[in-house]
Design an enzyme around this catalytic site. Structure first.
Site, PDB file in Angstrom:
ATOM      1  N   ASN A   1     -10.208  -0.596  -0.093  1.00 12.32           N
ATOM      2  CA  ASN A   1      -8.761  -0.407  -0.052  1.00 12.32           C
ATOM      3  C   ASN A   1      -8.152  -1.000  -1.328  1.00 12.32           C
ATOM      4  O   ASN A   1      -8.133  -2.220  -1.496  1.00 12.32           O
ATOM      5  CB  ASN A   1      -8.223  -1.113   1.200  1.00 12.32           C
TER       6      ASN A   1
ATOM      7  N   HIS B   1      -3.517   7.079   1.964  1.00 11.45           N
ATOM      8  CA  HIS B   1      -3.933   5.741   1.534  1.00 11.45           C
ATOM      9  C   HIS B   1      -5.315   5.444   2.130  1.00 11.45           C
ATOM     10  O   HIS B   1      -5.561   5.687   3.316  1.00 11.45           O
ATOM     11  CB  HIS B   1      -2.892   4.719   1.991  1.00 11.45           C
TER      12      HIS B   1
ATOM     13  N   CYS C   1       0.808  -1.225   0.000  1.00  7.67           N
ATOM     14  CA  CYS C   1       0.000   0.000   0.000  1.00  7.67           C
ATOM     15  C   CYS C   1       0.841   1.276   0.000  1.00  7.67           C
ATOM     16  O   CYS C   1       0.312   2.357  -0.240  1.00  7.67           O
ATOM     17  CB  CYS C   1      -0.948   0.001   1.196  1.00  7.67           C
TER      18      CYS C   1
HETATM   19  O1  UT7 Z   1      -3.825  -1.246   3.485  1.00  9.21           O
HETATM   20  C1  UT7 Z   1      -2.982  -1.924   4.331  1.00  9.21           C
HETATM   21  C2  UT7 Z   1      -3.108  -1.405   5.679  1.00  9.21           C
HETATM   22  N1  UT7 Z   1      -4.255  -2.006   6.343  1.00  9.21           N
HETATM   23  C3  UT7 Z   1      -4.898  -1.315   7.267  1.00  9.21           C
HETATM   24  O2  UT7 Z   1      -4.594  -0.167   7.483  1.00  9.21           O
HETATM   25  C4  UT7 Z   1      -5.952  -2.000   8.078  1.00  9.21           C
HETATM   26  C5  UT7 Z   1      -5.824  -1.576   9.515  1.00  9.21           C
HETATM   27  N2  UT7 Z   1      -6.806  -2.230  10.388  1.00  9.21           N
HETATM   28  C6  UT7 Z   1      -8.116  -1.943  10.339  1.00  9.21           C
HETATM   29  O3  UT7 Z   1      -8.545  -1.148   9.542  1.00  9.21           O
HETATM   30  C7  UT7 Z   1      -9.025  -2.583  11.360  1.00  9.21           C
HETATM   31  O4  UT7 Z   1      -8.243  -3.224  12.340  1.00  9.21           O
HETATM   32  C8  UT7 Z   1     -10.027  -3.635  10.735  1.00  9.21           C
HETATM   33  C9  UT7 Z   1     -11.053  -2.889   9.910  1.00  9.21           C
HETATM   34  C10 UT7 Z   1      -9.258  -4.607   9.875  1.00  9.21           C
HETATM   35  C11 UT7 Z   1     -10.748  -4.378  11.839  1.00  9.21           C
HETATM   36  O5  UT7 Z   1     -11.418  -3.467  12.693  1.00  9.21           O
HETATM   37  P1  UT7 Z   1     -11.278  -3.586  14.283  1.00  9.21           P
HETATM   38  O6  UT7 Z   1     -12.095  -2.529  14.879  1.00  9.21           O
HETATM   39  O7  UT7 Z   1      -9.802  -3.606  14.579  1.00  9.21           O
HETATM   40  O8  UT7 Z   1     -11.968  -4.990  14.553  1.00  9.21           O
HETATM   41  P2  UT7 Z   1     -11.348  -6.268  15.267  1.00  9.21           P
HETATM   42  O9  UT7 Z   1     -10.378  -6.948  14.362  1.00  9.21           O
HETATM   43  O10 UT7 Z   1     -10.905  -5.906  16.643  1.00  9.21           O
HETATM   44  O11 UT7 Z   1     -12.624  -7.187  15.397  1.00  9.21           O
HETATM   45  C12 UT7 Z   1     -13.694  -6.823  16.255  1.00  9.21           C
HETATM   46  C13 UT7 Z   1     -14.755  -7.882  16.159  1.00  9.21           C
HETATM   47  C14 UT7 Z   1     -14.227  -9.298  16.347  1.00  9.21           C
HETATM   48  O12 UT7 Z   1     -15.222 -10.029  17.052  1.00  9.21           O
HETATM   49  P3  UT7 Z   1     -15.091 -10.290  18.653  1.00  9.21           P
HETATM   50  O13 UT7 Z   1     -13.784 -11.022  18.826  1.00  9.21           O
HETATM   51  O14 UT7 Z   1     -15.085  -8.924  19.256  1.00  9.21           O
HETATM   52  O15 UT7 Z   1     -16.285 -11.097  18.934  1.00  9.21           O
HETATM   53  C15 UT7 Z   1     -14.121  -9.835  14.972  1.00  9.21           C
HETATM   54  O16 UT7 Z   1     -14.246 -11.231  14.902  1.00  9.21           O
HETATM   55  O17 UT7 Z   1     -15.338  -7.858  14.857  1.00  9.21           O
HETATM   56  C16 UT7 Z   1     -15.297  -9.180  14.295  1.00  9.21           C
HETATM   57  N3  UT7 Z   1     -15.165  -9.042  12.866  1.00  9.21           N
HETATM   58  C17 UT7 Z   1     -16.214  -8.879  12.047  1.00  9.21           C
HETATM   59  N4  UT7 Z   1     -17.531  -8.831  12.292  1.00  9.21           N
HETATM   60  C18 UT7 Z   1     -18.347  -8.639  11.242  1.00  9.21           C
HETATM   61  C19 UT7 Z   1     -14.028  -9.014  12.110  1.00  9.21           C
HETATM   62  N5  UT7 Z   1     -14.344  -8.838  10.806  1.00  9.21           N
HETATM   63  C20 UT7 Z   1     -15.686  -8.755  10.752  1.00  9.21           C
HETATM   64  C21 UT7 Z   1     -16.591  -8.565   9.698  1.00  9.21           C
HETATM   65  N6  UT7 Z   1     -17.905  -8.502   9.983  1.00  9.21           N
HETATM   66  N7  UT7 Z   1     -16.196  -8.403   8.413  1.00  9.21           N
END
Ligand code: UT7
Length: 328
Positions: free
Chosen positions: A285, A255, A117
């Protein structure tokens, strides 16, 4: 001679190409256990484009053609093509060479850069350095990605995030006085790429990976924390080095990974989100393509103009990050 060393590489044209096929959050929620609400509130993404017939080089070529047309540059006048991509169809030939063939830029040297990215920022920095070193006068820098081919479509934590597309810029290293006009390129307010700050931290590389036979895998929270720390730091570095304040910048083009990352960067710089245009709602993205796609869109809509001071910032796998300061 002084003029040559003080010269700046100007961005003289922009273009983009997106696949026609739109995949909505609602459609995704019928494929994996997710919802429009979760994706929208956690990322700002609503739709993404998915390549069907398109390739990284066909989209790259379309974006390049628009940038060439806009800058009134003939393809045969391009000396260098750099494609930033991590999703090329071939290990070789490189994507830039395939784009060269499609646009007829027969005189260009071609290579790809792979910095995920951050790839477009690094590619612009390389092209600028090659122009300043001499030998290259006009260059095409293209970010092009088919992320949809790199995903495990049953992994909801990743497959909802990415999309496909390409963006391009034409760079010109010719001084104004090459055209018999007054040379402005050494002046502080001259148009062009002013400064660059790029970094990598390989020790944290395995938090975001994609292998030959393994799909994109990410520790999202780690990458999120890294981005909201390193991006403002990098922006502050280029601002400080150029005696600028965050307010002096007309537009920050970041980005497009997550709206919450952009909001956090704006907050850390004590700026209104208005200065941070975003389009991840439409395209998700698109990795190395996201910055040039947004740049082309802003240019087309006259939301940026000649004389504006821009900061472009990329971040992602590597881990890698960096910023460029550009006067349009
Ligand atoms: O371009 C390269 C660079 N990449 C980035 O910059 C990405 C950086 N990271 C992010 O943008 C965020 O961390 C994400 C969008 C990937 C994830 O968001 P988050 O707020 O960090 O969520 P999380 O991973 O902490 O997950 C929270 C909850 C989890 O459930 P529990 O354990 O709280 O029950 C996940 O299992 O959300 C769940 N979850 C989802 N639920 C519904 C993860 N993905 C999904 C989904 N739909 N697609």
């Amino acid at each position: 001679m002084k003029g040559k060393y003080n010269m700046r590489t100007r961005i003289i044209g922009t273009g983009s190409c997106l696949p026609e096929k739109i995949l909505t959050n609602d459609e995704l929620s019928r494929m994996v256990d997710t919802s429009d609400e979760w994706i929208k509130t956690r990322t700002g993404i609503e739709n993404r484009r998915i390549a069907k017939e398109e390739t990284t080089y066909s989209m790259g070529a379309e974006a390049a053609k628009e940038a060439l047309l806009q800058s009134k540059t003939a393809a045969e006048d391009i000396d260098l093509i750099i494609a930033a991509t991590s999703s090329a169809e071939y290990a070789f030939p490189n994507t830039a060479s395939l784009i060269q063939k499609e646009i007829g830029a027969d005189g260009a040297a071609c290579f790809d850069v792979s910095v995920a990215c951050s790839g477009f920022i690094v590619a612009l920095n390389i092209a600028d350095a090659m122009i300043k070193a001499g030998g290259v006068k006009k260059a095409l820098v293209i970010g092009t990605e088919i992320m949809s081919g790199q995903l495990d479509w049953s992994d909801r934590s990743v497959c909802v995030l990415f999309g496909d597309g390409a963006g391009a810029v034409v760079l010109d290293g010719n001084c104004q006085h090459d055209k018999g006009q007054e040379c402005n390129s050494g002046k502080a307010n001259a148009s062009g790429i002013i400064d660059a700050d790029i970094h990598s931290d390989g020790s944290r590389g395995l938090v975001l990976t994609c292998g030959k036979d393994t799909p994109v895998n990410m520790n999202g929270q780690e990458v999120f924390k890294f981005a909201v720390k390193k991006v403002p730091e990098s922006i502050q570095t280029v601002l400080k080095r150029n005696n600028l304040t965050a307010d002096d910048i007309d537009c920050y083009i970041l980005h497009q990974a997550n709206l919450r990352i952009i909001e956090s960067v704006a907050k850390r710089l004590k700026l209104d989100i208005e200065k941070f245009p975003h389009n991840m709602d439409k395209y998700g993205n698109t990795s190395a393509a996201s910055i040039p796609i947004l740049l082309a869109e802003l240019n087309r809509e006259h939301r940026i103009k000649s004389g504006d001071l821009l900061v472009l910032s990329g971040f992602g796998a590597g881990l890698s990050w960096g910023s460029l300061l550009v006067r349009l």
